[in-house]
Structure formats: structure tokens, C-alpha cells
Scaffold this active site. Structure first.
Site, PDB file in Angstrom:
ATOM      1  N   CYS A 198      32.236  -6.981 -39.469  1.00 38.81           N
ATOM      2  CA  CYS A 198      32.214  -6.314 -40.762  1.00 38.81           C
ATOM      3  C   CYS A 198      34.072  -6.971 -40.763  1.00 38.81           C
ATOM      4  O   CYS A 198      34.785  -7.254 -40.117  1.00 38.81           O
ATOM      5  CB  CYS A 198      33.067  -4.873 -40.378  1.00 38.81           C
ATOM      6  SG  CYS A 198      33.509  -4.201 -41.500  1.00 38.81           S
ATOM      7  N   CYS A 217      32.027 -10.433 -47.772  1.00 41.42           N
ATOM      8  CA  CYS A 217      30.985  -9.008 -46.669  1.00 41.42           C
ATOM      9  C   CYS A 217      29.881  -9.409 -46.760  1.00 41.42           C
ATOM     10  O   CYS A 217      29.254 -10.876 -47.599  1.00 41.42           O
ATOM     11  CB  CYS A 217      31.824  -8.110 -48.539  1.00 41.42           C
ATOM     12  SG  CYS A 217      30.197  -6.726 -47.914  1.00 41.42           S
ATOM     13  N   ASP A 228      29.401  -3.010 -37.141  1.00 37.67           N
ATOM     14  CA  ASP A 228      29.515  -3.758 -38.420  1.00 37.67           C
ATOM     15  C   ASP A 228      29.721  -2.088 -38.708  1.00 37.67           C
ATOM     16  O   ASP A 228      29.604  -1.178 -38.215  1.00 37.67           O
ATOM     17  CB  ASP A 228      28.770  -4.619 -39.432  1.00 37.67           C
ATOM     18  CG  ASP A 228      28.979  -4.059 -40.648  1.00 37.67           C
ATOM     19  OD1 ASP A 228      29.636  -4.623 -41.174  1.00 37.67           O
ATOM     20  OD2 ASP A 228      28.175  -3.906 -41.817  1.00 37.67           O
ATOM     21  N   SER A 229      30.559  -2.120 -40.384  1.00 38.34           N
ATOM     22  CA  SER A 229      30.116  -0.645 -40.470  1.00 38.34           C
ATOM     23  C   SER A 229      28.962  -0.229 -40.585  1.00 38.34           C
ATOM     24  O   SER A 229      29.285   1.381 -41.557  1.00 38.34           O
ATOM     25  CB  SER A 229      30.922  -0.335 -41.796  1.00 38.34           C
ATOM     26  OG  SER A 229      30.562  -1.633 -42.507  1.00 38.34           O
ATOM     27  N   GLU A 261      22.375  -2.722 -51.989  1.00 39.25           N
ATOM     28  CA  GLU A 261      20.779  -1.797 -51.339  1.00 39.25           C
ATOM     29  C   GLU A 261      19.625  -1.399 -52.139  1.00 39.25           C
ATOM     30  O   GLU A 261      18.693  -0.376 -51.586  1.00 39.25           O
ATOM     31  CB  GLU A 261      22.103  -0.497 -50.920  1.00 39.25           C
ATOM     32  CG  GLU A 261      22.929  -1.556 -49.935  1.00 39.25           C
ATOM     33  CD  GLU A 261      23.884  -0.477 -48.763  1.00 39.25           C
ATOM     34  OE1 GLU A 261      23.495   0.899 -48.624  1.00 39.25           O
ATOM     35  OE2 GLU A 261      24.194  -0.902 -47.842  1.00 39.25           O
ATOM     36  N   HIS A 303      27.184  -7.820 -46.730  1.00 39.84           N
ATOM     37  CA  HIS A 303      25.877  -8.026 -47.790  1.00 39.84           C
ATOM     38  C   HIS A 303      25.849  -8.428 -49.440  1.00 39.84           C
ATOM     39  O   HIS A 303      24.886  -9.481 -49.422  1.00 39.84           O
ATOM     40  CB  HIS A 303      25.949  -6.246 -48.868  1.00 39.84           C
ATOM     41  CG  HIS A 303      25.650  -5.459 -48.433  1.00 39.84           C
ATOM     42  ND1 HIS A 303      26.505  -4.681 -46.959  1.00 39.84           N
ATOM     43  CD2 HIS A 303      25.284  -4.319 -48.562  1.00 39.84           C
ATOM     44  CE1 HIS A 303      25.496  -3.954 -46.792  1.00 39.84           C
ATOM     45  NE2 HIS A 303      24.837  -3.257 -47.528  1.00 39.84           N
TER      46      HIS A 303
END
Lengths: 271, 271
Positions: free
Chosen positions: B76, B187, B13-14, B155, B189
Site C-alpha cells: 500500500c 497507487c 494493503d488497505s 472498481e 489500482h
């Protein structure tokens, strides 16, 4: 009197935000040739480790050095916080960081002796502003606050939304409660959120590091006798041509630019 | 019956967001050895150009290939959107992207025939979800929306703030107004912001790509006879040990991990 020096002034940032600095620079020094490098392939520096920020900064400095610059302007707060001593030691030309000019203006502005510093997570964690402030006046109280949502808010263009007022209150409320009267905008994106901060906390004196830094660069150019006598110009290079590039350029740099070139930075191995 | 295959499953993943996928994978495939690579020195991919995302993905695939993997899981969304065909062509092991499993679940969930896709700017711009949806059912109406503030909100840990409710309303209101009844969280997240979305728009069926993808990987492992018979384990590598690393790891991967190693990826030159 010194001879005119037609070499370029190199300016770099982790991305397009440093164009707020370049914008002030071209107004203060219209006869200079500027080479701007935005590391858009690796932005944001603000959430990287100090070691990685140092490595990226050195790679950029090496690249710009090959383009015959007469001065290096570090427009990125995070790069200044982590890499300024290394860059100064490495380069054969003057290196100017964004932190010290902002700190001087901040200390002139405060009357309560309590100042605020806002920036990315990495800049705040580095305590670079605090260190610089206490070098000049150790009696000043510094309240620091990382504001990681301000950059994406600016890049989304949501500066005037209710949403942003809530974020401003969340981040800056504690500074207000502790009697801070002057706040330095310690990130190149933050001048664009200045209005939202001023609306919510009109009592803060807000220091724009871009403006202060442009003043410091102009003074250094004249003091060292390296001013150009030519017709000024601007060249912008980036490490990644992203979809957002031209809209960010319009946001941060309302001046004409001939071209934006993509380059690949030679990588320096770690360690 | 096939022999047990003790080689690792590579996941990348990034950044750390892909750990939401890894978390589902270790639950579905507890006997497997996973090698996770998070490109934390170059996150976020979501705002980079397709060409740069492709280059980064190929660099990671080459690195993982040298670690003797039996399958490559692209956790990702942005890398899947831009690099899946190239990765599939290049690798000698099965490559599984995150988009297709999510799309299948989305199409099963919709009754109105109007579906929503949310993701980073780059994933949405790629139209990769839309293309995949229309490959299976060209009559479905797709409403796409980039939500660049969701990653920084997660985050920052602000999932339950009033602020976030406003962002959810701003981004997803138009999907609701157009009659969308099922939305894929495109995504890694976004599963963490799922609750805030469900509170504001309880009528949406929300598809978590991490869960769907783990199901697809599990099926592929068994179908190709490459399951391991060992005791599972997880190794995490990153390209930058950032300050936030351990808090993000706790957020996305609530399982024990022996160690997190920092590595330097060999760069592949562009062009």
C-alpha cells in the site's frame, strides 16, 4: 404538558455526509442540542458487508448511549438499511432511520407509479428502500441503481463538470427509459449532485431524504413530548481527523461549530 | 549456501488493490508461500490521517508477525508513505515498501528531469515520493497530483469510458503542460487505468510500482538467502468479506486462490 427534556439528540453517519441531515435538523429544531458522530476512520460503509455495517452501527450506538441521548438519528442510508431493526431493539430511546421518511415522500410524488432509488452499492444491494416501498404500496414499480462514483465526485467538488454530466447520464438514463418520474436521493452526499441530475433529467421529481428525515425527527420530538426548552447547540465528533475534514464540513454544514473532537470507538468483537 | 527458508512472505494493503503487487510477486517468485492481508473493513487508507494509517499498519504487522513471516511487503502506497519507518523499527524481519523501487525506475526513465507522481490524496499530501526522489537526486523537478476518482473508476470497471478520458485529462493535463516526461503510478489500482492514460498522453513513460516492487522483493529474497525451495502457494485474508470481493480479486489477481478467509484484527489503542 410534558417537562422540557434537555438531553441531546444523537446523530450518526459513516462520515461527514450526514451533516446534510444535521443541517436540516438544526433549522427545524433550533432549540435542541445535537451530538453528531461521523465514523471517518471507517467510511465508506457503502462498500462493506451487512455484518460489518451492523457491528460498526452498534459500536456507535453504545458510545452515544453513554452520552445521555434522548433519541438516535441514523443519518446513514447504509446503516439504516442494515442495522435499524437491531438498533431499535437495543436502544432504550426512539431510533429514527433515514429510509422511511424518504419513501413516504417518494410515494406522494410519483404519478406514473414507477419510482427510482439511487444510493451506494450496499444500500441498493440491501433492497431496503424497495422493501419499505412495497410495505406501503405493493403495486409500485421500483427501479434501483447504485451510483458508486457520486460520493467521490461530490468530495472532489466536481459537481458542475462535463465529467459529472456523463456519470449522471450513465447511471440515471436507464431509470428515465423505464418511465420513472420520481427519484429518491438515497445517500447523504447526493443532495449536492441534485443540480447536475436536474439539468440532465428535468422531468424527475427528486426527493431529498435529508429534508424528509428532518421533518420526521421534528414530528417525533414533539409527538413524544421530549422537546428541549433550551438554547440549541451542536457538537461534532469524528473517529479520524482527516485532511479533508474541514472542507467537507464547510460543504455539508454551513453553520458555525464550536469544535470537532476525535474519539476512539471501543470495538465490539464479531460473532 | 543458505538453507531454504520455508516461512511465508507477508504482504498487506488497505484492500484488494495490492493484489496487483502479489500478482507480480507470484510470477517472479513462484516457489514462495505468500500470506496476503487486505484491510477491506477499513479501506481506503488514502483519505485517513497519517496517525490512523500508522495505527492500522502496526495492527496488521503485529497480526502477520504471529503468522511466522520472513519478510513484510507493504504493498500500500499510503501505508508506505506514513508507516514505513515505524514498521522497519518494529519488525524483526526485512520490511519492503512500495515507494523506493518505483522512484528508482522513475529516475531512470526521465530525460527532461521533470517527473510526475500520481496517487491518493494522502500519499500526495505526505510528499513521500518527493522526499525519496530528492534523497537520490535533488535536482529533479517533481509535479504531484492526487487523483481521488481513479480508484472508484477502476472498481466500477469504467476504465474505457469517455468519462474516464475526461478525468485523465483533468488530472494529468497540468503535468503534461509542465514538461513532465515520466510518471509513477503511485497507487496499486492505477496500473488498471494505465491504458487510458497512455491513450491520452502517449508521450509519458509510465512506471508501474507493482512491477518495480516485485523486482525489489525478489532481489532482497535472494540477497538475504531466505529463498524457499518449496512449491509456492497463496493465501488471502481480508478484514471484511464484501459483495465486491470476488470481482475485485478477479480484476487484480488472475491466478487461482484456494480460499479467502475473514479475520478480525486486534485493535491497538491510540496514543
Amino acid at each position: 404538558m410534558a417537562m422540557p427534556d434537555s438531553r441531546q439528540i444523537g446523530v450518526f453517519d459513516s462520515g461527514m455526509g450526514g451533516l446534510t441531515v444535521l443541517s436540516e435538523l438544526v433549522q427545524k429544531l433550533p432549540g435542541e442540542t445535537f451530538l453528531y458522530l461521523g465514523d471517518t476512520a471507517r467510511i465508506p460503509y457503502g462498500s462493506r458487508s451487512p455484518r460489518t455495517v451492523k457491528r460498526y452501527s452498534m459500536e456507535i450506538a453504545s458510545f452515544l448511549e453513554q452520552h445521555d441521548i434522548k433519541m438516535l438519528v441514523v443519518a446513514c442510508n447504509t446503516a439504516t438499511a442494515h442495522a435499524l431493526p437491531d438498533l431499535t431493539a437495543r436502544m432504550n430511546v426512539p431510533v429514527i432511520g433515514v429510509i422511511e421518511p424518504g419513501v413516504r415522500a417518494l410515494l406522494s410524488a410519483t404519478q406514473s407509479g414507477k419510482v427510482g432509488v439511487i444510493g451506494t452499492r450496499s444500500t441498493i444491494k440491501s433492497a431496503a428502500y424497495e422493501t419499505e416501498i412495497h410495505k406501503i404500496d405493493s403495486s409500485v414499480k421500483v427501479v434501483s441503481q447504485a451510483c458508486p462514483l457520486f460520493v467521490p465526485i461530490v468530495e472532489e467538488g466536481w459537481m458542475n463538470k462535463e465529467f459529472t454530466r456523463l456519470a449522471v447520464r450513465e447511471y440515471l438514463g436507464p431509470l428515465h427509459d423505464q418511465g420513472v418520474d420520481a427519484v429518491v436521493l438515497g445517500c447523504t452526499h447526493y443532495p449536492l449532485i441534485r443540480h447536475a441530475i436536474a439539468l440532465e433529467f428535468p422531468e424527475f421529481k427528486l426527493i431529498d431524504s435529508s429534508v424528509e428525515m428532518a421533518g420526521a425527527v421534528s414530528a417525533a420530538v414533539h409527538a413524544t413530548g421530549i422537546a428541549s426548552a433550551g438554547k440549541g447547540s451542536v457538537r461534532i465528533m469524528v473517529t479520524d481527523v482527516t485532511e479533508q475534514l474541514s472542507s467537507l464540513q464547510d460543504l455539508f454544514f454551513p453553520h458555525p461549530v464550536a469544535a470537532v473532537d476525535e474519539i476512539l470507538l471501543p470495538e465490539i468483537s464479531a460473532g
